[in-house]
Design a protein around this motif. Structure first.
Motif, PDB file in Angstrom:
ATOM      1  N   ARG A   1      44.929  38.079 134.232  1.00 29.53           N
ATOM      2  CA  ARG A   1      44.321  37.894 132.911  1.00 29.53           C
ATOM      3  C   ARG A   1      44.686  39.066 131.989  1.00 29.53           C
ATOM      4  O   ARG A   1      45.020  38.886 130.832  1.00 29.53           O
ATOM      5  N   ARG A   2      44.649  40.270 132.555  1.00 29.39           N
ATOM      6  CA  ARG A   2      44.976  41.447 131.738  1.00 29.39           C
ATOM      7  C   ARG A   2      46.440  41.416 131.298  1.00 29.39           C
ATOM      8  O   ARG A   2      46.759  41.753 130.167  1.00 29.39           O
ATOM      9  N   LEU A   3      47.324  40.977 132.212  1.00 27.83           N
ATOM     10  CA  LEU A   3      48.746  40.864 131.847  1.00 27.83           C
ATOM     11  C   LEU A   3      48.924  39.809 130.763  1.00 27.83           C
ATOM     12  O   LEU A   3      49.707  39.987 129.829  1.00 27.83           O
ATOM     13  N   ASP A   4      48.200  38.714 130.889  1.00 26.24           N
ATOM     14  CA  ASP A   4      48.281  37.653 129.879  1.00 26.24           C
ATOM     15  C   ASP A   4      47.877  38.180 128.511  1.00 26.24           C
ATOM     16  O   ASP A   4      48.518  37.892 127.502  1.00 26.24           O
ATOM     17  N   SER A   5      46.809  38.961 128.511  1.00 32.58           N
ATOM     18  CA  SER A   5      46.299  39.499 127.256  1.00 32.58           C
ATOM     19  C   SER A   5      47.331  40.438 126.612  1.00 32.58           C
ATOM     20  O   SER A   5      47.615  40.360 125.417  1.00 32.58           O
ATOM     21  N   LEU A   6      47.929  41.296 127.447  1.00 27.70           N
ATOM     22  CA  LEU A   6      48.937  42.224 126.923  1.00 27.70           C
ATOM     23  C   LEU A   6      50.183  41.463 126.479  1.00 27.70           C
ATOM     24  O   LEU A   6      50.791  41.795 125.458  1.00 27.70           O
ATOM     25  N   GLY A   7      50.551  40.425 127.249  1.00 29.52           N
ATOM     26  CA  GLY A   7      51.723  39.618 126.905  1.00 29.52           C
ATOM     27  C   GLY A   7      51.522  38.913 125.574  1.00 29.52           C
ATOM     28  O   GLY A   7      52.430  38.870 124.748  1.00 29.52           O
ATOM     29  N   ALA A   8      50.322  38.392 125.363  1.00 33.79           N
ATOM     30  CA  ALA A   8      50.035  37.706 124.097  1.00 33.79           C
ATOM     31  C   ALA A   8      50.130  38.704 122.952  1.00 33.79           C
ATOM     32  O   ALA A   8      50.635  38.392 121.871  1.00 33.79           O
ATOM     33  N   ASP A   9      49.690  39.926 123.218  1.00 37.06           N
ATOM     34  CA  ASP A   9      49.745  40.982 122.204  1.00 37.06           C
ATOM     35  C   ASP A   9      51.209  41.295 121.855  1.00 37.06           C
ATOM     36  O   ASP A   9      51.565  41.454 120.692  1.00 37.06           O
ATOM     37  N   ALA A  10      52.053  41.334 122.898  1.00 34.91           N
ATOM     38  CA  ALA A  10      53.479  41.632 122.680  1.00 34.91           C
ATOM     39  C   ALA A  10      54.132  40.528 121.852  1.00 34.91           C
ATOM     40  O   ALA A  10      54.867  40.809 120.903  1.00 34.91           O
ATOM     41  N   ARG A  11      53.820  39.280 122.206  1.00 40.10           N
ATOM     42  CA  ARG A  11      54.432  38.169 121.464  1.00 40.10           C
ATOM     43  C   ARG A  11      53.939  38.152 120.021  1.00 40.10           C
ATOM     44  O   ARG A  11      54.705  37.915 119.105  1.00 40.10           O
ATOM     45  N   ALA A  12      52.662  38.470 119.847  1.00 41.40           N
ATOM     46  CA  ALA A  12      52.109  38.491 118.479  1.00 41.40           C
ATOM     47  C   ALA A  12      52.782  39.584 117.659  1.00 41.40           C
ATOM     48  O   ALA A  12      53.118  39.381 116.493  1.00 41.40           O
ATOM     49  N   ALA A  13      53.004  40.739 118.287  1.00 39.20           N
ATOM     50  CA  ALA A  13      53.623  41.851 117.557  1.00 39.20           C
ATOM     51  C   ALA A  13      55.032  41.483 117.124  1.00 39.20           C
ATOM     52  O   ALA A  13      55.468  41.811 116.024  1.00 39.20           O
ATOM     53  N   ASN A  14      55.758  40.770 118.000  1.00 35.36           N
ATOM     54  CA  ASN A  14      57.129  40.402 117.660  1.00 35.36           C
ATOM     55  C   ASN A  14      57.180  39.289 116.618  1.00 35.36           C
ATOM     56  O   ASN A  14      58.076  39.242 115.791  1.00 35.36           O
ATOM     57  N   ALA A  15      56.206  38.391 116.697  1.00 34.17           N
ATOM     58  CA  ALA A  15      56.246  37.224 115.810  1.00 34.17           C
ATOM     59  C   ALA A  15      55.692  37.548 114.422  1.00 34.17           C
ATOM     60  O   ALA A  15      56.030  36.907 113.443  1.00 34.17           O
ATOM     61  N   ARG A  16      54.850  38.559 114.360  1.00 32.62           N
ATOM     62  CA  ARG A  16      54.130  38.850 113.124  1.00 32.62           C
ATOM     63  C   ARG A  16      55.049  39.510 112.092  1.00 32.62           C
ATOM     64  O   ARG A  16      56.018  40.160 112.446  1.00 32.62           O
ATOM     65  N   GLY A  17      54.726  39.351 110.854  1.00 35.09           N
ATOM     66  CA  GLY A  17      55.483  40.003 109.784  1.00 35.09           C
ATOM     67  C   GLY A  17      55.206  41.493 109.790  1.00 35.09           C
ATOM     68  O   GLY A  17      54.365  41.973 110.553  1.00 35.09           O
ATOM     69  N   PRO A  18      55.935  42.240 108.954  1.00 35.33           N
ATOM     70  CA  PRO A  18      55.757  43.697 108.951  1.00 35.33           C
ATOM     71  C   PRO A  18      54.342  44.097 108.558  1.00 35.33           C
ATOM     72  O   PRO A  18      53.740  43.498 107.677  1.00 35.33           O
ATOM     73  N   VAL A  19      53.823  45.125 109.225  1.00 37.26           N
ATOM     74  CA  VAL A  19      52.504  45.653 108.884  1.00 37.26           C
ATOM     75  C   VAL A  19      52.615  46.443 107.579  1.00 37.26           C
ATOM     76  O   VAL A  19      51.756  46.372 106.722  1.00 37.26           O
ATOM     77  N   ASP A  20      53.711  47.177 107.450  1.00 39.49           N
ATOM     78  CA  ASP A  20      53.944  47.972 106.240  1.00 39.49           C
ATOM     79  C   ASP A  20      55.444  47.853 105.911  1.00 39.49           C
ATOM     80  O   ASP A  20      56.251  48.627 106.429  1.00 39.49           O
ATOM     81  N   PRO A  21      55.822  46.856 105.059  1.00 41.09           N
ATOM     82  CA  PRO A  21      57.252  46.588 104.826  1.00 41.09           C
ATOM     83  C   PRO A  21      58.024  47.821 104.345  1.00 41.09           C
ATOM     84  O   PRO A  21      59.154  48.053 104.771  1.00 41.09           O
ATOM     85  N   ALA A  22      57.404  48.614 103.462  1.00 43.30           N
ATOM     86  CA  ALA A  22      58.127  49.779 102.910  1.00 43.30           C
ATOM     87  C   ALA A  22      58.420  50.777 104.020  1.00 43.30           C
ATOM     88  O   ALA A  22      59.536  51.316 104.134  1.00 43.30           O
ATOM     89  N   ALA A  23      57.424  51.025 104.880  1.00 52.04           N
ATOM     90  CA  ALA A  23      57.617  51.986 105.970  1.00 52.04           C
ATOM     91  C   ALA A  23      58.673  51.469 106.945  1.00 52.04           C
ATOM     92  O   ALA A  23      59.517  52.230 107.433  1.00 52.04           O
ATOM     93  N   GLU A  24      58.628  50.164 107.197  1.00 45.27           N
ATOM     94  CA  GLU A  24      59.590  49.567 108.131  1.00 45.27           C
ATOM     95  C   GLU A  24      61.024  49.763 107.615  1.00 45.27           C
ATOM     96  O   GLU A  24      61.925  50.127 108.360  1.00 45.27           O
TER      97      GLU A  24
END
Lengths: 227, 195
Positions: free
Chosen positions: A49-72
């Motif tokens: 379950r913990r791995l699933d939670s971290l995995g979902a977090d990883a996929r969300a981070a990759n799929a999500r748009g930039p948190v701060d486009p200028a900094a990126e």
């Protein structure tokens, strides 16, 4: 009744991977009543379950748009500059006579080393490197129905990996290469092999630990999709 | 997975071309590193922003430089993004520990998770799990990552690694057993902090 360790692992693996309610299934299994086994299964489920939670977090981070486009953008620009400064040719520090003298000295040193330690015959990549490493594509060869499964002969020495390379049968252009494999089988994804032409050539390579360290290579096999 | 998402196999080809200094491939890999800052920024937010903007950009540079230096080690077993994610998360974990030591605070910052965080993880989840995964036999760790980070079935994992799905399941089970042992050791009270 005590259950042998192998059987216990077999049951726990089945409960973990094949049951929709593993703990309920546990209570109906041969292990029911074994409190230690139940606690172990609970811990395994919790780890998953913990791995699933971290995995979902990883996929969300990759799929999500930039948190701060200028900094990126700033970070990326800075890294491009860093790369450019690393690959920019540096000004030679030696001039004329000193450079020629240095090259001559290196040549003399190189010749001396080769005289003292003559190079041993290097294995030709197409030559199998001794018993157990003879590589040969077994399938697909000749007229076949699909390229879905590629198999070959040859044993895998420790710390080595197989890589299969696929070429266009007509032009010889490389179409695909497998990831490093440990078994004598590669199942390319259907969306990959169906894009290959009907006529292909294949070879398998045995790679060592270092990048591009080629230990042996099979001869090319040819396969054609039956019409 | 969307059709436009490159397969690990395509990622491996891209990396090989970049290592061969094919400029288009180099630029494409640099573009893929865009996710580094995104991953770090999101995680920093969830941890209650222990790092300021400047510090975070410095960590991103360190991660990108480290990734670039180790590109030759990428074997195409997982997606390039997943591989980069490991670097980014681990570097953030180590940076947190360095900061903890500098500030003489116990490891595991982020007790206050940002109110804006969605589905916040426990603050030390990545800090514990990622180093634990690194301790596993690489073959077992690969299967666990593909299962949980790339959401593949055992059949897909088998296809990816050249294994039967039964072998993939056995490796997964053994890997999870080993991870359970490591996590027990890392529980608060028995936890060792290493750089």
């Amino acid at each position: 009744v005590s259950v042998p360790a192998d059987r216990r692992d077999e049951i726990l693996q089945r409960l973990l991977l094949e049951e929709s309610s593993p703990l309920e299934a546990f209570d109906r299994s041969e292990l029911a009543g074994d409190a230690a086994a139940r606690a172990e299964l609970e811990e395994l489920l919790e780890s998953a379950r913990r791995l699933d939670s971290l995995g979902a977090d990883a996929r969300a981070a990759n799929a999500r748009g930039p948190v701060d486009p200028a900094a990126e953008e700033r970070v990326l620009t800075r890294f491009r500059e860093h790369l450019a400064s690393e690959t920019r040719p540096r000004r030679p520090r030696l001039h004329g006579g000193r450079l020629a003298a240095l090259i001559a000295a290196c040549l003399v040193l190189l010749l001396g080393v080769r005289f003292l330690f003559p190079p041993s015959a290097e294995p030709h990549p197409d030559t199998p490197l001794g018993p157990g490493t003879h590589l040969e594509i077994l399938a697909p060869v000749g007229d076949v129905d699909s390229f879905a499964e590629i198999t070959w002969s040859g044993e895998l020495p420790s710390r080595a990996r197989f890589v299969v390379r696929v070429y266009d049968g007509a032009s010889g252009a490389e179409l695909a290469a497998s990831p490093p494999l440990e078994e004598n089988r590669w199942l390319p994804a259907e969306e990959t092999w169906t894009k290959w032409p009907a006529d292909i050539r294949l070879r398998v390579e045995l790679l060592g630990e270092g990048p591009d360290e080629l230990l042996a290579r099979s001869s090319e096999a040819r396969a054609r999709l039956s019409p | 997975m969307a059709d436009s998402t490159p397969t690990p196999h395509e990622d491996l080809e891209l990396v090989r071309r970049a290592l061969g200094r094919d400029q288009r491939a180099v630029q494409a890999v640099v573009e893929r590193l865009r996710c580094v800052h995104r991953i770090l920024a999101l995680r920093n937010l969830r941890l209650g922003e222990p790092f300021g903007q400047g510090e975070l950009e410095d960590i991103a540079q360190e991660v990108m430089t480290a990734v670039w230096g180790k590109l030759a080690l990428y074997e195409g077993r997982s997606s390039l993004d997943g591989w980069i994610y490991r670097f980014a998360q681990l570097e953030l974990v180590y940076s947190l520990r360095r900061k903890d030591r500098r500030l003489e605070r116990p490891a595991g910052l982020g007790q206050g998770v940002s109110a804006s965080a969605e589905e916040p993880l426990e603050p030390d989840e990545a800090e514990t799990l990622l180093p634990a995964l690194e301790e596993l036999d690489p073959d077992q760790a690969d299967v666990l990552r593909l299962k949980h980070f790339e959401d593949l079935t055992f059949q897909e994992i088998g296809g990816r690694l050249g294994l039967s799905s039964n072998t993939a399941k056995t490796r997964y089970y053994r890997g999870l057993q080993r991870l359970r042992t490591i996590l027990r050791r890392l529980r608060p009270g028995s936890r060792k902090v290493k750089p």
